[in-house]
Scaffold this motif. Sequence first.
Motif, mmCIF file in Angstrom:
data_model
loop_
_atom_site.group_PDB
_atom_site.id
_atom_site.type_symbol
_atom_site.label_atom_id
_atom_site.label_comp_id
_atom_site.label_asym_id
_atom_site.label_seq_id
_atom_site.Cartn_x
_atom_site.Cartn_y
_atom_site.Cartn_z
ATOM 1 N N ALA A 162 -13.570 -4.298 -1.491
ATOM 2 C CA ALA A 162 -13.091 -5.117 -0.380
ATOM 3 C C ALA A 162 -12.023 -6.110 -0.830
ATOM 4 O O ALA A 162 -11.032 -6.333 -0.127
ATOM 5 N N GLU A 163 -12.206 -6.701 -2.008
ATOM 6 C CA GLU A 163 -11.249 -7.689 -2.499
ATOM 7 C C GLU A 163 -9.882 -7.057 -2.757
ATOM 8 O O GLU A 163 -8.838 -7.627 -2.413
ATOM 9 N N THR A 164 -9.886 -5.849 -3.349
ATOM 10 C CA THR A 164 -8.632 -5.149 -3.623
ATOM 11 C C THR A 164 -7.943 -4.730 -2.335
ATOM 12 O O THR A 164 -6.735 -4.910 -2.168
ATOM 13 N N ALA A 165 -8.729 -4.170 -1.412
ATOM 14 C CA ALA A 165 -8.158 -3.747 -0.134
ATOM 15 C C ALA A 165 -7.566 -4.936 0.617
ATOM 16 O O ALA A 165 -6.482 -4.841 1.208
ATOM 17 N N ALA A 166 -8.259 -6.074 0.591
ATOM 18 C CA ALA A 166 -7.773 -7.265 1.276
ATOM 19 C C ALA A 166 -6.461 -7.754 0.668
ATOM 20 O O ALA A 166 -5.546 -8.173 1.387
ATOM 21 N N ALA A 167 -6.374 -7.699 -0.674
ATOM 22 C CA ALA A 167 -5.141 -8.136 -1.351
ATOM 23 C C ALA A 167 -3.967 -7.244 -0.974
ATOM 24 O O ALA A 167 -2.850 -7.725 -0.740
ATOM 25 N N LEU A 168 -4.211 -5.934 -0.895
ATOM 26 C CA LEU A 168 -3.146 -5.008 -0.530
ATOM 27 C C LEU A 168 -2.769 -5.152 0.943
ATOM 28 O O LEU A 168 -1.589 -5.056 1.301
ATOM 29 N N GLU A 169 -3.755 -5.383 1.805
ATOM 30 C CA GLU A 169 -3.466 -5.609 3.226
ATOM 31 C C GLU A 169 -2.619 -6.860 3.398
ATOM 32 O O GLU A 169 -1.645 -6.870 4.168
ATOM 33 N N GLU A 170 -2.956 -7.919 2.661
ATOM 34 C CA GLU A 170 -2.189 -9.165 2.755
ATOM 35 C C GLU A 170 -0.759 -8.969 2.263
ATOM 36 O O GLU A 170 0.196 -9.471 2.870
ATOM 37 N N LEU A 171 -0.613 -8.217 1.165
ATOM 38 C CA LEU A 171 0.718 -7.945 0.631
ATOM 39 C C LEU A 171 1.531 -7.123 1.622
ATOM 40 O O LEU A 171 2.722 -7.390 1.835
ATOM 41 N N GLN A 173 1.249 -7.039 4.877
ATOM 42 C CA GLN A 173 1.667 -7.904 5.979
ATOM 43 C C GLN A 173 2.813 -8.812 5.571
ATOM 44 O O GLN A 173 3.722 -9.090 6.364
ATOM 45 N N LYS A 174 2.787 -9.273 4.328
ATOM 46 C CA LYS A 174 3.886 -10.098 3.823
ATOM 47 C C LYS A 174 5.187 -9.298 3.805
ATOM 48 O O LYS A 174 6.247 -9.804 4.191
ATOM 49 N N MET A 175 5.107 -8.037 3.364
ATOM 50 C CA MET A 175 6.286 -7.176 3.361
ATOM 51 C C MET A 175 6.853 -7.028 4.767
ATOM 52 O O MET A 175 8.062 -7.122 4.994
ATOM 53 N N PHE A 176 5.979 -6.801 5.728
ATOM 54 C CA PHE A 176 6.409 -6.520 7.091
ATOM 55 C C PHE A 176 6.858 -7.777 7.837
ATOM 56 O O PHE A 176 7.541 -7.679 8.855
ATOM 57 N N SER A 177 6.433 -8.952 7.359
ATOM 58 C CA SER A 177 6.742 -10.196 8.070
ATOM 59 C C SER A 177 8.205 -10.603 7.932
ATOM 60 O O SER A 177 8.723 -11.371 8.748
ATOM 61 N N ASP A 178 8.875 -10.101 6.893
ATOM 62 C CA ASP A 178 10.296 -10.415 6.698
ATOM 63 C C ASP A 178 11.005 -9.161 6.212
ATOM 64 O O ASP A 178 11.094 -8.902 5.016
ATOM 65 N N LEU A 179 11.500 -8.375 7.158
ATOM 66 C CA LEU A 179 12.099 -7.089 6.815
ATOM 67 C C LEU A 179 13.526 -7.214 6.301
ATOM 68 O O LEU A 179 14.162 -6.211 5.994
ATOM 69 N N SER A 180 14.008 -8.446 6.181
ATOM 70 C CA SER A 180 15.331 -8.631 5.584
ATOM 71 C C SER A 180 15.269 -8.532 4.059
ATOM 72 O O SER A 180 16.299 -8.413 3.407
ATOM 73 N N SER A 210 3.619 5.772 0.221
ATOM 74 C CA SER A 210 4.051 4.965 -0.918
ATOM 75 C C SER A 210 4.561 3.603 -0.442
ATOM 76 O O SER A 210 4.988 3.467 0.709
ATOM 77 N N PRO A 211 4.545 2.582 -1.302
ATOM 78 C CA PRO A 211 4.985 1.241 -0.872
ATOM 79 C C PRO A 211 6.429 1.212 -0.360
ATOM 80 O O PRO A 211 6.696 0.627 0.697
ATOM 81 N N VAL A 212 7.351 1.818 -1.075
ATOM 82 C CA VAL A 212 8.754 1.774 -0.668
ATOM 83 C C VAL A 212 8.967 2.562 0.624
ATOM 84 O O VAL A 212 9.679 2.115 1.532
ATOM 85 N N SER A 213 8.340 3.731 0.734
ATOM 86 C CA SER A 213 8.468 4.511 1.968
ATOM 87 C C SER A 213 7.874 3.764 3.150
ATOM 88 O O SER A 213 8.403 3.824 4.273
ATOM 89 N N ASP A 214 6.782 3.052 2.921
ATOM 90 C CA ASP A 214 6.153 2.260 3.974
ATOM 91 C C ASP A 214 7.098 1.170 4.470
ATOM 92 O O ASP A 214 7.245 0.945 5.685
ATOM 93 N N LEU A 215 7.761 0.511 3.536
ATOM 94 C CA LEU A 215 8.709 -0.548 3.899
ATOM 95 C C LEU A 215 9.912 0.019 4.648
ATOM 96 O O LEU A 215 10.345 -0.537 5.659
#
Length: 271
Positions: A162-171, A173-180, A210-215
């Motif tokens: 749960a801790e790992t999943a939460a950290a990745l979910e938070e990251l 959301q951070k990526m998506f919050s500023d798409l610039s 993948s992270p980059v493809s997701d972004l």
Amino acid sequence: MVDISYDLKYSYIMVTITAVRHAYPENGGFKIARPNGHKDYTFLHFFTCMDITLGTKTFRTRPDACIVYDKTTPQFFSSETPVVHDWMHFSCTEEKTDLAGVPLNCVFYPVNGSFITYIAQELEREFFGDLPDRDKMLAAKFDELMIKLKRSVNDKTKPLAAETAAALEELRQKMFSDLSKNYTVEELARSVNFSPSYFFSLYKDLFGISPVSDLILSKINAAKNMLAFTDAPVLKIARQLGYDNVTHFLRQFKSRVGVSPSTYRSAAKAK
């Protein structure tokens, strides 16, 4: 309805895809009411919560809800807030109570459902494109979608801590919050104290991409919303999404959506 269709020799049934869209935006107040169903089967994947009526019950789904309607089941769903969803209409040569193990006429939640949008995107590109063997590719992608949905619905694998999943979910959301902003795998991995290779594996296992493809997909989806609902110039949209080179944005958009930004905008505003 698009007047192009393909008879696909699907492994279980003969299927004709009649329309498909990925990450398709709708304004707030979006509502569908089909008391007699639809002439085709309907597949839906909602990114956000949706109010759905099945029988006598109306309820609000969680994000990433899916449903496959048969032709005769009434369809009622709506949202007061803007909606983004993948959708597809298709017909079958015979009536089915399920599709390769995928349930009909009930809401379900695939595990790590990011794959749905990617397959829907590939189906859309093939459907509207003019590439060699596109009917075979459509058949393969439809097959892939049904099989992955079945596997995901029945996924019994052990989830991440749960801790790992939460950290990745938070990251995420951070990526998506500023798409610039643009990120490398190394930068993202460092922010959660993982090695790049381990981070890449964890991220893809959790989100199915993948992270980059997701972004990139998030940037393209944001561009689609801006093209559909604003009059901002394409150059401005590209800059807002972190593209210093507009040509790179144009190529990336067309490679994932299948059409240029200007063509997409014209089609969206003509709807």
